[in-house]
Design a protein around this motif. Sequence first.
Motif, PDB file in Angstrom:
ATOM      1  N   HIS A   5       0.856  -1.186   0.000  1.00 41.99           N
ATOM      2  CA  HIS A   5       0.000   0.000   0.000  1.00 41.99           C
ATOM      3  C   HIS A   5       0.889   1.233   0.000  1.00 41.99           C
ATOM      4  CE1 HIS A   5      -3.397  -2.533   1.882  1.00 41.99           C
ATOM      5  NE2 HIS A   5      -3.424  -2.587   0.565  1.00 41.99           N
ATOM      6  N   TRP A   6       0.494   2.203  -0.826  1.00 35.73           N
ATOM      7  CA  TRP A   6       1.359   3.352  -1.077  1.00 35.73           C
ATOM      8  C   TRP A   6       0.579   4.649  -1.019  1.00 35.73           C
ATOM      9  CZ3 TRP A   6       6.565   2.554  -1.830  1.00 35.73           C
ATOM     10  CH2 TRP A   6       6.939   1.219  -1.981  1.00 35.73           C
ATOM     11  N   TYR A   7       1.256   5.688  -0.583  1.00 36.69           N
ATOM     12  CA  TYR A   7       0.752   7.051  -0.642  1.00 36.69           C
ATOM     13  C   TYR A   7       1.453   7.719  -1.813  1.00 36.69           C
ATOM     14  CZ  TYR A   7       0.155  11.966   0.426  1.00 36.69           C
ATOM     15  OH  TYR A   7      -0.145  13.291   0.336  1.00 36.69           O
ATOM     16  N   SER A   8       0.741   8.516  -2.609  1.00 38.64           N
ATOM     17  CA  SER A   8       1.401   9.240  -3.691  1.00 38.64           C
ATOM     18  C   SER A   8       0.790  10.628  -3.836  1.00 38.64           C
ATOM     19  CB  SER A   8       1.287   8.487  -5.012  1.00 38.64           C
ATOM     20  OG  SER A   8      -0.059   8.400  -5.414  1.00 38.64           O
ATOM     21  N   LYS A   9       1.629  11.552  -4.247  1.00 37.32           N
ATOM     22  CA  LYS A   9       1.161  12.921  -4.445  1.00 37.32           C
ATOM     23  C   LYS A   9       2.057  13.593  -5.477  1.00 37.32           C
ATOM     24  CE  LYS A   9      -0.189  17.079  -1.970  1.00 37.32           C
ATOM     25  NZ  LYS A   9      -0.285  17.720  -0.665  1.00 37.32           N
ATOM     26  N   ALA A  10       1.441  14.335  -6.378  1.00 39.07           N
ATOM     27  CA  ALA A  10       2.160  15.136  -7.361  1.00 39.07           C
ATOM     28  C   ALA A  10       1.717  16.581  -7.202  1.00 39.07           C
ATOM     29  CB  ALA A  10       1.878  14.643  -8.773  1.00 39.07           C
ATOM     30  N   VAL A  11       2.676  17.504  -7.248  1.00 39.98           N
ATOM     31  CA  VAL A  11       2.397  18.918  -7.049  1.00 39.98           C
ATOM     32  C   VAL A  11       2.955  19.696  -8.237  1.00 39.98           C
ATOM     33  CG1 VAL A  11       2.774  20.894  -5.532  1.00 39.98           C
ATOM     34  CG2 VAL A  11       2.579  18.621  -4.549  1.00 39.98           C
ATOM     35  N   ILE A  12       2.113  20.529  -8.851  1.00 39.07           N
ATOM     36  CA  ILE A  12       2.571  21.402  -9.937  1.00 39.07           C
ATOM     37  C   ILE A  12       3.034  22.703  -9.307  1.00 39.07           C
ATOM     38  CG2 ILE A  12       1.893  22.657 -12.014  1.00 39.07           C
ATOM     39  CD1 ILE A  12      -0.192  20.459 -12.495  1.00 39.07           C
ATOM     40  N   GLN A  13       4.216  23.128  -9.699  1.00 35.84           N
ATOM     41  CA  GLN A  13       4.800  24.332  -9.108  1.00 35.84           C
ATOM     42  C   GLN A  13       5.212  25.317 -10.198  1.00 35.84           C
ATOM     43  OE1 GLN A  13       6.645  21.771  -5.469  1.00 35.84           O
ATOM     44  NE2 GLN A  13       7.911  23.320  -6.321  1.00 35.84           N
ATOM     45  N   SER A  14       5.139  26.597  -9.856  1.00 41.95           N
ATOM     46  CA  SER A  14       5.510  27.634 -10.818  1.00 41.95           C
ATOM     47  C   SER A  14       7.026  27.720 -10.950  1.00 41.95           C
ATOM     48  CB  SER A  14       4.952  28.983 -10.383  1.00 41.95           C
ATOM     49  OG  SER A  14       5.608  29.422  -9.214  1.00 41.95           O
ATOM     50  N   LYS A  15       7.451  28.413 -11.957  1.00 41.86           N
ATOM     51  CA  LYS A  15       8.878  28.554 -12.254  1.00 41.86           C
ATOM     52  C   LYS A  15       9.644  29.157 -11.079  1.00 41.86           C
ATOM     53  CE  LYS A  15      11.952  30.582 -15.685  1.00 41.86           C
ATOM     54  NZ  LYS A  15      12.027  31.334 -16.930  1.00 41.86           N
ATOM     55  N   LYS A  16       9.018  30.063 -10.362  1.00 40.58           N
ATOM     56  CA  LYS A  16       9.701  30.788  -9.281  1.00 40.58           C
ATOM     57  C   LYS A  16       9.662  30.051  -7.947  1.00 40.58           C
ATOM     58  CE  LYS A  16       8.742  35.147 -11.503  1.00 40.58           C
ATOM     59  NZ  LYS A  16       8.014  36.407 -11.469  1.00 40.58           N
ATOM     60  N   GLU A  17       8.901  28.999  -7.858  1.00 42.95           N
ATOM     61  CA  GLU A  17       8.743  28.273  -6.598  1.00 42.95           C
ATOM     62  C   GLU A  17       9.790  27.167  -6.478  1.00 42.95           C
ATOM     63  OE1 GLU A  17       5.134  26.201  -4.043  1.00 42.95           O
ATOM     64  OE2 GLU A  17       4.814  26.784  -6.112  1.00 42.95           O
ATOM     65  N   GLU A  18      10.339  27.004  -5.301  1.00 44.11           N
ATOM     66  CA  GLU A  18      11.325  25.961  -5.050  1.00 44.11           C
ATOM     67  C   GLU A  18      10.654  24.587  -5.067  1.00 44.11           C
ATOM     68  OE1 GLU A  18      14.605  26.034  -4.628  1.00 44.11           O
ATOM     69  OE2 GLU A  18      14.693  28.195  -4.920  1.00 44.11           O
ATOM     70  N   LEU A  19      11.276  23.618  -5.734  1.00 39.49           N
ATOM     71  CA  LEU A  19      10.738  22.255  -5.768  1.00 39.49           C
ATOM     72  C   LEU A  19      10.614  21.662  -4.373  1.00 39.49           C
ATOM     73  CD1 LEU A  19      12.317  20.452  -8.832  1.00 39.49           C
ATOM     74  CD2 LEU A  19       9.921  20.864  -8.387  1.00 39.49           C
ATOM     75  N   VAL A  20      11.522  22.014  -3.504  1.00 41.47           N
ATOM     76  CA  VAL A  20      11.520  21.444  -2.162  1.00 41.47           C
ATOM     77  C   VAL A  20      10.240  21.800  -1.394  1.00 41.47           C
ATOM     78  CG1 VAL A  20      12.734  23.302  -0.965  1.00 41.47           C
ATOM     79  CG2 VAL A  20      13.053  20.950  -0.218  1.00 41.47           C
ATOM     80  N   ASN A  21       9.592  22.918  -1.726  1.00 43.42           N
ATOM     81  CA  ASN A  21       8.350  23.290  -1.036  1.00 43.42           C
ATOM     82  C   ASN A  21       7.262  22.236  -1.250  1.00 43.42           C
ATOM     83  OD1 ASN A  21       9.600  25.647  -0.237  1.00 43.42           O
ATOM     84  ND2 ASN A  21       8.598  26.917  -1.778  1.00 43.42           N
ATOM     85  N   GLY A  22       7.069  21.835  -2.500  1.00 40.24           N
ATOM     86  CA  GLY A  22       6.056  20.823  -2.798  1.00 40.24           C
ATOM     87  C   GLY A  22       6.417  19.466  -2.233  1.00 40.24           C
ATOM     88  N   LEU A  23       7.689  19.127  -2.276  1.00 39.80           N
ATOM     89  CA  LEU A  23       8.121  17.838  -1.735  1.00 39.80           C
ATOM     90  C   LEU A  23       7.999  17.798  -0.221  1.00 39.80           C
ATOM     91  CD1 LEU A  23      11.166  17.101  -4.037  1.00 39.80           C
ATOM     92  CD2 LEU A  23       8.931  16.006  -4.061  1.00 39.80           C
ATOM     93  N   THR A  24       8.257  18.918   0.437  1.00 47.71           N
ATOM     94  CA  THR A  24       8.130  18.965   1.899  1.00 47.71           C
ATOM     95  C   THR A  24       6.694  18.705   2.326  1.00 47.71           C
ATOM     96  OG1 THR A  24       9.967  20.520   2.065  1.00 47.71           O
ATOM     97  CG2 THR A  24       8.475  20.422   3.936  1.00 47.71           C
ATOM     98  N   SER A  25       5.739  19.393   1.688  1.00 46.15           N
ATOM     99  CA  SER A  25       4.336  19.188   2.064  1.00 46.15           C
ATOM    100  C   SER A  25       3.876  17.770   1.713  1.00 46.15           C
ATOM    101  CB  SER A  25       3.436  20.230   1.396  1.00 46.15           C
ATOM    102  OG  SER A  25       3.428  20.064   0.000  1.00 46.15           O
ATOM    103  N   SER A  26       4.365  17.230   0.598  1.00 42.54           N
ATOM    104  CA  SER A  26       4.011  15.859   0.214  1.00 42.54           C
ATOM    105  C   SER A  26       4.565  14.851   1.214  1.00 42.54           C
ATOM    106  CB  SER A  26       4.548  15.544  -1.187  1.00 42.54           C
ATOM    107  OG  SER A  26       3.974  16.388  -2.144  1.00 42.54           O
ATOM    108  N   PHE A  27       5.804  15.054   1.648  1.00 42.12           N
ATOM    109  CA  PHE A  27       6.433  14.150   2.608  1.00 42.12           C
ATOM    110  C   PHE A  27       5.726  14.209   3.963  1.00 42.12           C
ATOM    111  CE2 PHE A  27       9.934  13.141   5.654  1.00 42.12           C
ATOM    112  CZ  PHE A  27      10.051  11.802   5.325  1.00 42.12           C
ATOM    113  N   GLU A  28       5.354  15.404   4.400  1.00 45.64           N
ATOM    114  CA  GLU A  28       4.608  15.538   5.659  1.00 45.64           C
ATOM    115  C   GLU A  28       3.276  14.790   5.587  1.00 45.64           C
ATOM    116  OE1 GLU A  28       4.330  19.741   6.231  1.00 45.64           O
ATOM    117  OE2 GLU A  28       6.352  19.888   7.082  1.00 45.64           O
ATOM    118  N   ALA A  29       2.587  14.911   4.457  1.00 45.43           N
ATOM    119  CA  ALA A  29       1.306  14.211   4.278  1.00 45.43           C
ATOM    120  C   ALA A  29       1.513  12.696   4.254  1.00 45.43           C
ATOM    121  CB  ALA A  29       0.630  14.687   2.994  1.00 45.43           C
TER     122      ALA A  29
END
Length: 116
Positions: free
Chosen positions: A73-97
């Motif tokens: 069983h797996w959790y998965s999440k994909a986040v679309i981010q703008s050019k100016k946004e750091e990739l780590v922001n989306g990954l941090t929230s995904s990892f917390e979830a």
Amino acid sequence: VINSRTLFNETKNRSIVQKIILQINCKIGGSLWTVKIPFKNVMICGIDSYHDPNQKGNSVAALVASLNASYTHWYSKAVIQSKKEELVNGLTSSFEAALESYKTRNGQLPDKVIIY
């Protein structure tokens, strides 16, 4: 597509029925296979990103994380981010979830996390 010749072929019918049963099993939460890994209370995560040159610099950051000891069983999440946004922001929230999902399922956070 099933035609009349297929219906009269017992081997093909058996194969069709087996595939339907496997799909039903998955849809009600069952597992088709498992992996025996000698770790206890470990979450395994995969992370990737994609940068589409045709999408004005937008990126997609994705994370998948195991939620049980048999790694079925797996959790998965994909986040679309703008050019100016750091990739780590989306990954941090995904990892917390993912960690919250693991805790909800297992009653505790993992002792270790393996990220690849």
